[in-house]
Design an enzyme around this catalytic site. Structure first.
Site, PDB file in Angstrom:
ATOM      1  N   SER A 158       0.859  -1.182   0.000  1.00  0.00           N
ATOM      2  CA  SER A 158       0.000   0.000   0.000  1.00  0.00           C
ATOM      3  C   SER A 158       0.894   1.231   0.000  1.00  0.00           C
ATOM      4  O   SER A 158       1.663   1.460   0.937  1.00  0.00           O
ATOM      5  CB  SER A 158      -0.885   0.018   1.248  1.00  0.00           C
ATOM      6  OG  SER A 158      -1.369   1.339   1.436  1.00  0.00           O
ATOM      7  N   HIS A 206      -1.167  -1.275  -4.364  1.00  0.00           N
ATOM      8  CA  HIS A 206      -2.438  -0.965  -3.689  1.00  0.00           C
ATOM      9  C   HIS A 206      -2.515   0.542  -3.465  1.00  0.00           C
ATOM     10  O   HIS A 206      -1.615   1.147  -2.875  1.00  0.00           O
ATOM     11  CB  HIS A 206      -2.513  -1.722  -2.363  1.00  0.00           C
ATOM     12  CG  HIS A 206      -3.824  -1.594  -1.660  1.00  0.00           C
ATOM     13  ND1 HIS A 206      -4.959  -2.288  -2.028  1.00  0.00           N
ATOM     14  CD2 HIS A 206      -4.191  -0.842  -0.593  1.00  0.00           C
ATOM     15  CE1 HIS A 206      -5.960  -1.982  -1.229  1.00  0.00           C
ATOM     16  NE2 HIS A 206      -5.529  -1.086  -0.351  1.00  0.00           N
ATOM     17  N   ASP A 226      -4.676   3.590  -2.012  1.00  0.00           N
ATOM     18  CA  ASP A 226      -5.734   3.921  -1.057  1.00  0.00           C
ATOM     19  C   ASP A 226      -6.269   5.332  -1.271  1.00  0.00           C
ATOM     20  O   ASP A 226      -5.538   6.314  -1.125  1.00  0.00           O
ATOM     21  CB  ASP A 226      -5.189   3.813   0.373  1.00  0.00           C
ATOM     22  CG  ASP A 226      -5.044   2.369   0.816  1.00  0.00           C
ATOM     23  OD1 ASP A 226      -6.024   1.614   0.693  1.00  0.00           O
ATOM     24  OD2 ASP A 226      -3.954   2.001   1.277  1.00  0.00           O
ATOM     25  N   MET A 232      -8.837   8.123  -0.001  1.00  0.00           N
ATOM     26  CA  MET A 232      -9.652   8.528   1.158  1.00  0.00           C
ATOM     27  C   MET A 232     -10.147   9.960   0.960  1.00  0.00           C
ATOM     28  O   MET A 232      -9.404  10.803   0.446  1.00  0.00           O
ATOM     29  CB  MET A 232      -8.807   8.453   2.429  1.00  0.00           C
ATOM     30  CG  MET A 232      -8.193   7.079   2.661  1.00  0.00           C
ATOM     31  SD  MET A 232      -7.316   7.020   4.218  1.00  0.00           S
ATOM     32  CE  MET A 232      -6.570   5.386   4.124  1.00  0.00           C
ATOM     33  N   HIS A 259      -8.373   1.142  -4.009  1.00  0.00           N
ATOM     34  CA  HIS A 259      -9.279   0.902  -2.884  1.00  0.00           C
ATOM     35  C   HIS A 259      -9.971   2.220  -2.571  1.00  0.00           C
ATOM     36  O   HIS A 259      -9.372   3.113  -1.968  1.00  0.00           O
ATOM     37  CB  HIS A 259      -8.447   0.376  -1.697  1.00  0.00           C
ATOM     38  CG  HIS A 259      -9.236   0.206  -0.439  1.00  0.00           C
ATOM     39  ND1 HIS A 259      -8.627  -0.045   0.774  1.00  0.00           N
ATOM     40  CD2 HIS A 259     -10.564   0.243  -0.190  1.00  0.00           C
ATOM     41  CE1 HIS A 259      -9.552  -0.147   1.705  1.00  0.00           C
ATOM     42  NE2 HIS A 259     -10.729   0.032   1.150  1.00  0.00           N
ATOM     43  N   MET A 280     -12.148   4.560  -0.635  1.00  0.00           N
ATOM     44  CA  MET A 280     -12.817   4.830   0.644  1.00  0.00           C
ATOM     45  C   MET A 280     -13.453   6.199   0.488  1.00  0.00           C
ATOM     46  O   MET A 280     -13.016   7.195   1.081  1.00  0.00           O
ATOM     47  CB  MET A 280     -11.787   4.789   1.792  1.00  0.00           C
ATOM     48  CG  MET A 280     -11.332   3.369   2.104  1.00  0.00           C
ATOM     49  SD  MET A 280      -9.775   3.291   2.997  1.00  0.00           S
ATOM     50  CE  MET A 280      -8.616   3.344   1.635  1.00  0.00           C
ATOM     51  N   MET A 337     -11.267  -6.146   5.312  1.00  0.00           N
ATOM     52  CA  MET A 337     -10.479  -5.195   6.111  1.00  0.00           C
ATOM     53  C   MET A 337     -10.197  -5.816   7.475  1.00  0.00           C
ATOM     54  O   MET A 337     -11.119  -6.261   8.174  1.00  0.00           O
ATOM     55  CB  MET A 337     -11.255  -3.886   6.325  1.00  0.00           C
ATOM     56  CG  MET A 337     -11.483  -3.032   5.092  1.00  0.00           C
ATOM     57  SD  MET A 337      -9.990  -2.528   4.232  1.00  0.00           S
ATOM     58  CE  MET A 337      -9.146  -1.564   5.489  1.00  0.00           C
ATOM     59  N   ASP A 378      -6.476  -6.599   4.101  1.00  0.00           N
ATOM     60  CA  ASP A 378      -5.885  -5.253   4.161  1.00  0.00           C
ATOM     61  C   ASP A 378      -5.930  -4.743   5.594  1.00  0.00           C
ATOM     62  O   ASP A 378      -7.014  -4.564   6.168  1.00  0.00           O
ATOM     63  CB  ASP A 378      -6.699  -4.322   3.243  1.00  0.00           C
ATOM     64  CG  ASP A 378      -6.111  -2.921   3.119  1.00  0.00           C
ATOM     65  OD1 ASP A 378      -5.060  -2.651   3.720  1.00  0.00           O
ATOM     66  OD2 ASP A 378      -6.729  -2.105   2.400  1.00  0.00           O
TER      67      ASP A 378
HETATM   68  C1  DX5 Z   1      -6.390   1.479   5.553  1.00  0.00           C
HETATM   69  C2  DX5 Z   1      -5.846   1.158   4.185  1.00  0.00           C
HETATM   70  C3  DX5 Z   1      -4.736   0.172   4.159  1.00  0.00           C
HETATM   71  C4  DX5 Z   1      -3.506   0.592   4.907  1.00  0.00           C
HETATM   72  C5  DX5 Z   1      -2.724  -0.622   5.266  1.00  0.00           C
HETATM   73  O1  DX5 Z   1      -7.564   2.188   5.436  1.00  0.00           O
HETATM   74  O2  DX5 Z   1      -6.881   0.622   3.384  1.00  0.00           O
HETATM   75  O3  DX5 Z   1      -4.413  -0.208   2.831  1.00  0.00           O
HETATM   76  O4  DX5 Z   1      -2.705   1.453   4.190  1.00  0.00           O
HETATM   77  O5  DX5 Z   1      -1.654  -0.211   6.048  1.00  0.00           O
HETATM   78  P1  DX5 Z   1      -0.939  -1.159   7.103  1.00  0.00           P
HETATM   79  O6  DX5 Z   1      -0.401  -2.346   6.344  1.00  0.00           O
HETATM   80  O7  DX5 Z   1       0.103  -0.296   7.681  1.00  0.00           O
HETATM   81  O8  DX5 Z   1      -1.991  -1.590   8.090  1.00  0.00           O
HETATM   82 ZN    ZN Z   2      -6.438  -0.277   1.383  1.00  0.00          ZN
END
Ligand code: DX5
Ligand code: ZN
Length: 228
Positions: free
Chosen positions: A7, A32, A34, A36, A65, A67, A136, A175
């Site tokens: 990620s 990956h 992310d 947000m 991903h 969010m 998750m 994840d």
């Molecule tokens: C959290 C993200 C993850 C996160 C994982 O909302 O979706 O992808 O970056 O990070 P680690 O591996 O540090 O938990």
């Molecule tokens: Zn993620």
């Protein structure tokens, strides 16, 4: 086949291109990504422009991903920006089946994401339309959180559903809080695709371009103990 998906949330954003190239050179399979929105989750990260900027760096899959809420509006932008997989949270879409259709119409693979307290009943009626199911193992919003062990039960349940469905090639991704010391147990519970942010990007010294070799090799050797 097991796949490791770093990620980039935990990467050094001042050197994002290098961070991506280095992790892939060290044997990562998927990037990956992310997204947000400070609305669906209490954090704000990166969008389609960054996806477009990193696309020419690699042929590896970019696993977006989302969010974000609402979801549909942003899907075509990520497809144009070169995303291969687009996953979303069912709570963030008013019409889950429609969102899956939209992602596929745009030429991407579609994934559905389950928060720790999201019931698996969201898989009813749509499982065979999915290309990926993401469990998750932390509450979404931040990297570096602790793995929630209940996710292992959920993985087992989803693995059964995939294996007894007509679509055995659905990826089962985990994840949150994935480390060298728990990756084998997670694989035994049924995951085949492993997102890891802080465990990979937190490794080694910033000045060393090969700093991800050791952690990725350690994850691979743990996974080699598990029958795929
Ligand atoms: C959290 C993200 C993850 C996160 C994982 O909302 O979706 O992808 O970056 O990070 P680690 O591996 O540090 O938990
Ligand atoms: Zn993620």
């Amino acid at each position: 086949m097991f796949r490791i998906a770093p990620s980039i949330l935990s990467a050094n954003f001042a050197k994002l291109g290098e961070e991506i190239t280095n992790v892939l050179d060290s044997g990562a399979d998927i990037i990956h990504f992310d997204v947000m929105d400070n609305h669906y989750v209490p954090n704000l990260t990166i969008g389609p422009l960054v996806c477009e900027a990193i696309r020419p760096l690699t042929k590896a899959m970019i696993d977006v991903h989302l969010m974000v809420e609402p979801v549909d509006r942003i899907v075509p932008d990520f497809a144009k920006a070169g995303a291969n997989i687009i996953s979303f949270h069912p709570e963030a879409s008013n019409h889950i089946d429609r969102t899956i259709g939209l992602i596929k119409e745009q030429g991407c693979k579609a994934g559905l994401v389950f928060n720790p307290a999201t019931p698996l009943s969201y898989l009813d009626h749509i499982l065979d339309k999915l290309d990926l199911i993401l469990i998750m193992s932390v509450n979404p919003g931040f990297g570096g959180q602790k793995f929630i062990p209940e996710a292992l039960n959920k993985l087992q349940a989803v693995r059964k559903r995939i294996d007894t469905s007509g679509k055995k090639d659905i990826l089962l991704e985990i994840d949150g809080g994935v480390k060298v010391d728990n990756i084998a147990e997670i694989a035994r519970a049924g995951a085949d695709t492993f997102v890891a942010g802080s465990a990979i990007y937190g490794a080694g010294k910033d000045s060393d371009p090969h700093r991800y070799d050791t952690v990725l090799a350690a994850m691979r050797s743990e996974l080699a103990k598990v029958k795929a």
